[in-house]
Write a protein that holds these residues in place. Structure first.
Motif, PDB file in Angstrom:
ATOM      1  N   SER A 149       6.564  -2.446  17.694  1.00  0.00           N
ATOM      2  CA  SER A 149       5.297  -3.155  17.862  1.00  0.00           C
ATOM      3  C   SER A 149       4.135  -2.406  17.173  1.00  0.00           C
ATOM      4  CB  SER A 149       5.037  -3.311  19.360  1.00  0.00           C
ATOM      5  OG  SER A 149       4.172  -4.366  19.595  1.00  0.00           O
ATOM      6  N   MET A 150       4.092  -1.087  17.397  1.00  0.00           N
ATOM      7  CA  MET A 150       2.972  -0.300  16.846  1.00  0.00           C
ATOM      8  C   MET A 150       3.082  -0.117  15.339  1.00  0.00           C
ATOM      9  SD  MET A 150       2.113   2.619  19.657  1.00  0.00           S
ATOM     10  CE  MET A 150       3.739   3.281  19.823  1.00  0.00           C
ATOM     11  N   SER A 151       4.321   0.023  14.840  1.00  0.00           N
ATOM     12  CA  SER A 151       4.478   0.300  13.405  1.00  0.00           C
ATOM     13  C   SER A 151       3.980  -0.854  12.550  1.00  0.00           C
ATOM     14  CB  SER A 151       5.948   0.584  13.083  1.00  0.00           C
ATOM     15  OG  SER A 151       6.692  -0.605  13.252  1.00  0.00           O
ATOM     16  N   ARG A 152       3.816  -2.022  13.175  1.00  0.00           N
ATOM     17  CA  ARG A 152       3.372  -3.190  12.404  1.00  0.00           C
ATOM     18  C   ARG A 152       2.039  -2.928  11.706  1.00  0.00           C
ATOM     19  NH1 ARG A 152       4.036  -8.138  16.543  1.00  0.00           N
ATOM     20  NH2 ARG A 152       3.012  -6.666  17.944  1.00  0.00           N
ATOM     21  N   MET A 153       1.152  -2.193  12.370  1.00  0.00           N
ATOM     22  CA  MET A 153      -0.182  -1.984  11.791  1.00  0.00           C
ATOM     23  C   MET A 153      -0.086  -1.290  10.428  1.00  0.00           C
ATOM     24  SD  MET A 153      -2.587  -3.318  13.514  1.00  0.00           S
ATOM     25  CE  MET A 153      -3.018  -3.991  15.108  1.00  0.00           C
ATOM     26  N   GLY A 154       0.667  -0.196  10.363  1.00  0.00           N
ATOM     27  CA  GLY A 154       0.785   0.549   9.097  1.00  0.00           C
ATOM     28  C   GLY A 154       1.492  -0.263   8.022  1.00  0.00           C
ATOM     29  N   ILE A 155       2.499  -1.025   8.432  1.00  0.00           N
ATOM     30  CA  ILE A 155       3.257  -1.829   7.454  1.00  0.00           C
ATOM     31  C   ILE A 155       2.364  -2.952   6.889  1.00  0.00           C
ATOM     32  CG2 ILE A 155       5.250  -3.376   7.200  1.00  0.00           C
ATOM     33  CD1 ILE A 155       6.604  -1.591   9.429  1.00  0.00           C
ATOM     34  N   LEU A 156       1.574  -3.544   7.748  1.00  0.00           N
ATOM     35  CA  LEU A 156       0.667  -4.605   7.291  1.00  0.00           C
ATOM     36  C   LEU A 156      -0.421  -4.035   6.376  1.00  0.00           C
ATOM     37  CD1 LEU A 156       0.283  -6.642  10.606  1.00  0.00           C
ATOM     38  CD2 LEU A 156       1.707  -7.158   8.632  1.00  0.00           C
ATOM     39  N   GLU A 157      -0.916  -2.873   6.750  1.00  0.00           N
ATOM     40  CA  GLU A 157      -1.938  -2.204   5.921  1.00  0.00           C
ATOM     41  C   GLU A 157      -1.400  -2.047   4.494  1.00  0.00           C
ATOM     42  OE1 GLU A 157      -2.577   1.821   7.204  1.00  0.00           O
ATOM     43  OE2 GLU A 157      -3.765   2.308   5.442  1.00  0.00           O
ATOM     44  N   LYS A 158      -0.156  -1.579   4.391  1.00  0.00           N
ATOM     45  CA  LYS A 158       0.458  -1.320   3.093  1.00  0.00           C
ATOM     46  C   LYS A 158       0.730  -2.641   2.351  1.00  0.00           C
ATOM     47  CE  LYS A 158       4.112   1.685   1.237  1.00  0.00           C
ATOM     48  NZ  LYS A 158       4.267   0.860   0.076  1.00  0.00           N
ATOM     49  N   LEU A 159       1.223  -3.627   3.074  1.00  0.00           N
ATOM     50  CA  LEU A 159       1.518  -4.928   2.444  1.00  0.00           C
ATOM     51  C   LEU A 159       0.252  -5.514   1.809  1.00  0.00           C
ATOM     52  CD1 LEU A 159       3.599  -7.444   2.195  1.00  0.00           C
ATOM     53  CD2 LEU A 159       2.315  -8.349   4.142  1.00  0.00           C
ATOM     54  N   ILE A 160      -0.829  -5.471   2.563  1.00  0.00           N
ATOM     55  CA  ILE A 160      -2.079  -6.066   2.059  1.00  0.00           C
ATOM     56  C   ILE A 160      -2.541  -5.296   0.825  1.00  0.00           C
ATOM     57  CG2 ILE A 160      -4.508  -6.550   2.576  1.00  0.00           C
ATOM     58  CD1 ILE A 160      -3.634  -6.824   5.561  1.00  0.00           C
ATOM     59  N   LYS A 161      -2.506  -3.978   0.928  1.00  0.00           N
ATOM     60  CA  LYS A 161      -3.022  -3.153  -0.178  1.00  0.00           C
ATOM     61  C   LYS A 161      -2.149  -3.303  -1.428  1.00  0.00           C
ATOM     62  CE  LYS A 161      -4.284   1.658  -1.132  1.00  0.00           C
ATOM     63  NZ  LYS A 161      -3.135   2.099  -1.939  1.00  0.00           N
ATOM     64  N   ASP A 162      -0.830  -3.229  -1.246  1.00  0.00           N
ATOM     65  CA  ASP A 162       0.061  -3.188  -2.415  1.00  0.00           C
ATOM     66  C   ASP A 162       0.388  -4.551  -3.001  1.00  0.00           C
ATOM     67  OD1 ASP A 162       0.089  -0.552  -1.896  1.00  0.00           O
ATOM     68  OD2 ASP A 162       2.162  -0.451  -1.155  1.00  0.00           O
ATOM     69  N   GLU A 163       0.430  -5.591  -2.143  1.00  0.00           N
ATOM     70  CA  GLU A 163       0.994  -6.847  -2.653  1.00  0.00           C
ATOM     71  C   GLU A 163       0.131  -8.079  -2.526  1.00  0.00           C
ATOM     72  OE1 GLU A 163       5.063  -7.764  -1.645  1.00  0.00           O
ATOM     73  OE2 GLU A 163       5.361  -5.668  -1.101  1.00  0.00           O
ATOM     74  N   LEU A 164      -0.756  -8.116  -1.552  1.00  0.00           N
ATOM     75  CA  LEU A 164      -1.375  -9.402  -1.271  1.00  0.00           C
ATOM     76  C   LEU A 164      -2.670  -9.690  -2.016  1.00  0.00           C
ATOM     77  CD1 LEU A 164      -0.722 -10.057   2.519  1.00  0.00           C
ATOM     78  CD2 LEU A 164       0.685 -10.530   0.535  1.00  0.00           C
ATOM     79  N   ALA A 165      -3.288  -8.666  -2.574  1.00  0.00           N
ATOM     80  CA  ALA A 165      -4.628  -8.838  -3.145  1.00  0.00           C
ATOM     81  C   ALA A 165      -4.764 -10.098  -4.000  1.00  0.00           C
ATOM     82  CB  ALA A 165      -5.008  -7.608  -3.935  1.00  0.00           C
ATOM     83  N   SER A 166      -3.815 -10.332  -4.916  1.00  0.00           N
ATOM     84  CA  SER A 166      -3.973 -11.510  -5.776  1.00  0.00           C
ATOM     85  C   SER A 166      -3.077 -12.655  -5.302  1.00  0.00           C
ATOM     86  CB  SER A 166      -3.618 -11.134  -7.214  1.00  0.00           C
ATOM     87  OG  SER A 166      -2.316 -10.595  -7.230  1.00  0.00           O
ATOM     88  N   GLU A 167      -2.466 -12.495  -4.139  1.00  0.00           N
ATOM     89  CA  GLU A 167      -1.482 -13.479  -3.672  1.00  0.00           C
ATOM     90  C   GLU A 167      -2.001 -14.402  -2.579  1.00  0.00           C
ATOM     91  OE1 GLU A 167       1.729 -13.892  -4.725  1.00  0.00           O
ATOM     92  OE2 GLU A 167       1.198 -12.519  -6.336  1.00  0.00           O
ATOM     93  N   ALA A 168      -2.991 -13.947  -1.817  1.00  0.00           N
ATOM     94  CA  ALA A 168      -3.414 -14.746  -0.662  1.00  0.00           C
ATOM     95  C   ALA A 168      -4.908 -14.585  -0.426  1.00  0.00           C
ATOM     96  CB  ALA A 168      -2.640 -14.305   0.572  1.00  0.00           C
ATOM     97  N   ASP A 169      -5.459 -15.530   0.354  1.00  0.00           N
ATOM     98  CA  ASP A 169      -6.892 -15.476   0.690  1.00  0.00           C
ATOM     99  C   ASP A 169      -7.080 -15.029   2.135  1.00  0.00           C
ATOM    100  OD1 ASP A 169      -7.924 -16.937  -1.797  1.00  0.00           O
ATOM    101  OD2 ASP A 169      -6.297 -18.201  -1.058  1.00  0.00           O
TER     102      ASP A 169
END
Ligand code: UD2
Length: 318
Positions: A149-169
């Protein structure tokens, strides 16, 4: 009364009736066509608060017009990233989660699910609609549900930074032991969005299960706090959710270094974050109800709810 007088009287009554109906019609035409809805809109609820003290809307059934709000966002060509984690036995919840999301969640809008699991082979083959995408990401297994449950925060942080910038609003981060039952769509979008916890929306503050030990970074003093938010659903713009996940991950790391774990894990840290970074929009418990079979009072429509589960059976530890 003579015949003549009676006729005059009836004629007068008829005149009154026609006159009043005509004035009603004229009033309606002037208000709704001339002014539009901005002076006369009848949206709103009087039985629940639909705005916070800092003027953020609280979304309840009856507080928005879905046709109007859909047409606004249709012009914006948005993509909503949606993350969900299913490790261990929680993969069993995926089928209902995905199938019900396809039926109710941002229907007609582009959605990209990011599914994190330790068993990609267990991901069910759910038929997705047009402009709906699913990316599966493998994670190592974990022994404690609290760590998952807690590890989700760090994984989401990384996903947004590394992959989502040009993929989603926008992004929403959702628990998987859940199911959609009604519309959840663009009315939920905002810069920073929190969902009021279904157990506490009608409870006084002293009942809220905030972290009350000052040693934890999630500490909230007894006299502070506005709402109690669920950790099972939150979202917003990529920038804001990145800041949220990064802050919570950092705060949890400080707690780990100090050998303390907040009472409700990342949910406690989320509540601390929302205390100092007020959500720009709140979703009522319609957007995360306890269990579809439970009665709901103010909740006139259940859009998304937890499914009943046997914690001892599905979790890797107690
Ligand atoms: C509450 C929160 C949850 C989270 C948790 C932390 C509500 C309604 N729910 O849920 O969001 O803050 O407390 O204490 O507020 N998971 C797995 N595999 C596991 C265990 C968990 O994939 O073996 C994932 C899964 O996505 C699940 C989520 O972690 O939905 C949260 O775990 P939970 O639902 O068991 O926690 P719960 O119900 O106590």
């Amino acid at each position: 009364m003579t015949m003549r007088l009676r006729q005059i009287f009836y004629f007068f009554l008829l005149g009154m009736f026609v006159g009043l109906s005509l004035s009603g019609l004229i009033y309606w035409v002037i208000t709704s066509i001339w002014f539009g809805n901005h002076l006369t809109g009848n949206l709103g609820r009087t039985d629940v608060a639909s705005v916070t003290q800092w003027l953020a809307p609280i979304v309840w059934e009856g507080t928005f017009d879905s046709t109007v709000i859909d047409s606004i966002y249709k012009q914006q060509n948005i993509t909503v990233a949606t993350t969900v984690f299913a490790l261990g036995k929680y993969t069993r919840f995926l089928k209902d989660f995905l199938e019900s999301a396809e039926e109710h969640y941002f229907v007609g809008f582009r959605v990209h699910y990011y599914l994190f699991t330790d068993q990609p082979e267990e991901v069910p083959n759910v038929k997705l609609g047009q402009e709906r995408y699913l990316t599966v990401k493998k994670l190592p297994s974990m022994n404690r549900w609290q760590d998952i449950s807690m590890s989700r925060m760090g994984i989401l942080e990384k996903l947004i930074k590394d992959e989502l910038a040009s993929e989603a609003d926008y992004i929403f981060c959702l628990d998987v032991d859940t199911k959609f039952h009604g519309r959840w769509s663009v009315e939920s979008l905002g810069r920073l969005v929190g969902v009021i916890h279904p157990w506490f929306f009608d409870a006084p503050r002293f009942i809220f299960t905030y972290e009350h030990r000052p040693e934890s970074q999630a500490y909230i003093p007894a006299e502070e706090g506005d709402y109690y938010f669920t950790g099972a659903a939150f979202g917003g713009s990529l920038k804001d959710v990145h800041h949220l996940t990064k802050t919570c991950r950092e705060q949890m790391n400080i707690d780990i270094a100090n050998s303390i774990e907040a009472i409700w894990h990342e949910e406690s840290h989320l509540n601390k974050y929302f205390l100092h970074n007020k959500p720009s929009k709140l979703l009522s418990p319609e957007y995360l109800w306890r269990d579809i079979s439970m009665s709901s009072g103010y909740v006139k429509i259940i859009r998304f709810s937890h499914v009943a589960k046997n914690n001892a059976e599905v979790r890797p530890n107690l």
